[in-house]
Write a protein that holds these residues in place. Sequence first.
Motif, PDB file in Angstrom:
ATOM      1  N   SER A   1       0.825  -1.213   0.000  1.00  0.00           N
ATOM      2  CA  SER A   1       0.000   0.000   0.000  1.00  0.00           C
ATOM      3  C   SER A   1       0.853   1.255   0.000  1.00  0.00           C
ATOM      4  O   SER A   1       0.619   2.176  -0.801  1.00  0.00           O
ATOM      5  CB  SER A   1      -0.918   0.010   1.226  1.00  0.00           C
ATOM      6  OG  SER A   1      -1.823  -1.067   1.176  1.00  0.00           O
TER       7      SER A   1
ATOM      8  N   TRP B   1       1.144   4.162  -2.937  1.00  0.00           N
ATOM      9  CA  TRP B   1       0.732   5.545  -2.672  1.00  0.00           C
ATOM     10  C   TRP B   1       1.880   6.538  -2.824  1.00  0.00           C
ATOM     11  O   TRP B   1       1.708   7.614  -3.363  1.00  0.00           O
ATOM     12  CB  TRP B   1       0.157   5.673  -1.269  1.00  0.00           C
ATOM     13  CG  TRP B   1      -1.105   4.905  -1.026  1.00  0.00           C
ATOM     14  CD1 TRP B   1      -2.031   4.517  -1.962  1.00  0.00           C
ATOM     15  CD2 TRP B   1      -1.589   4.412   0.228  1.00  0.00           C
ATOM     16  NE1 TRP B   1      -3.053   3.808  -1.360  1.00  0.00           N
ATOM     17  CE2 TRP B   1      -2.813   3.736  -0.015  1.00  0.00           C
ATOM     18  CE3 TRP B   1      -1.106   4.472   1.538  1.00  0.00           C
ATOM     19  CZ2 TRP B   1      -3.549   3.136   1.008  1.00  0.00           C
ATOM     20  CZ3 TRP B   1      -1.852   3.877   2.550  1.00  0.00           C
ATOM     21  CH2 TRP B   1      -3.062   3.215   2.283  1.00  0.00           C
ATOM     22  N   TYR B   2       3.048   6.159  -2.297  1.00  0.00           N
ATOM     23  CA  TYR B   2       4.142   7.134  -2.182  1.00  0.00           C
ATOM     24  C   TYR B   2       5.394   6.804  -2.993  1.00  0.00           C
ATOM     25  O   TYR B   2       6.318   7.606  -3.044  1.00  0.00           O
ATOM     26  CB  TYR B   2       4.545   7.280  -0.711  1.00  0.00           C
ATOM     27  CG  TYR B   2       3.388   7.618   0.193  1.00  0.00           C
ATOM     28  CD1 TYR B   2       2.741   8.849   0.111  1.00  0.00           C
ATOM     29  CD2 TYR B   2       2.934   6.702   1.137  1.00  0.00           C
ATOM     30  CE1 TYR B   2       1.676   9.156   0.942  1.00  0.00           C
ATOM     31  CE2 TYR B   2       1.863   6.997   1.980  1.00  0.00           C
ATOM     32  CZ  TYR B   2       1.237   8.224   1.881  1.00  0.00           C
ATOM     33  OH  TYR B   2       0.186   8.527   2.700  1.00  0.00           O
TER      34      TYR B   2
END
Length: 327
Positions: free
Chosen positions: A62, A66-67
């Motif tokens: 995750s 996302w990053y």
Amino acid sequence: MVQIKRKVLAITVVLILLATIFTGCNKESLKSSLDKNVVAKVNGVKITKEDFEKNFSIVEKSYSKWYGEDIWSQEIDGKTLLTIVKQQILDKLITEELILQEAKKMGIKIDSEKVEEKYKDFSKQLESNKELKKFYEEKNIDENFIKKQIKMELYLKEFRNKIFEQAGLNDEKKLQELIKNYPIKVRARHILVKDEKLAKDLLKRIKAGEDFAQLAKEYSEDPGSKEKGGDLGYFSRGVMVPEFEEAAFSLKKGEVSDLVKTRFGYHIIKTEEIKTIEDLIKDGLEKEQIEKEKKIAIDYIKESKYNEKIKELKENAKIEKFEKNIK
């Protein structure tokens, strides 16, 4: 200002315990296996490295999505995000094992039909997501693991409800009474210095009667409030770092704290004003906003009671961490 988001990291994965069975080993080889394959023990119950790694892989996927992959080498207070997340997962696993043990003592039972129902719903979603399904297969996140996650989630929900029930927090009338005088906002001053010896000296001077605001102007290292005599204005819960917030909201009007250490240094806090729901009503705050503030207050009261129970469980438990096995 000493403001910071209270939750830098949000880990929403529900963590559960898997048992590892060692067979065909003599005492020496068994000890060696335990050393490598156990990340913690909670009242003698093992938390396995296999369980830890599966949970970490879900979080890792995750965060990377996302990053980006570079996120893991970024540092917060001298630690990489990778280290912080791994420690958080370990702590969460330990907390959930404590809750599981306590929930069973309370007589909480989980209906297996509910687990099956939720698993079927999850399986349908998984089937429609080819990428996620492939990821689960690669990480050996199988039916047994998923069902145990679901079961733990149900235990957590029932455990929280039990804590609130025991504290009378499921009684709406009692809650409304509790929040009448509950501090919603405070106005506080503070003096921030890095040196502990200086902080102690300033605290003595304040207790001896010297003017707080003047000392803040002379010595505080917080550029946002220094020239205002350390005045931070009014602020609600969830704005300041936890240690600062806890102190500011626990003080009475006009009271000065002892030294409060945060990531920024040493604070001396003086709570100047306190606003309750009743005060906000008198101030003419709109009804919609009043109801919003009431809900926030109720959530904090419940969360505080829940955290008190978790703290009690940790203080009374035998917890062993083997952090070398999560590096």
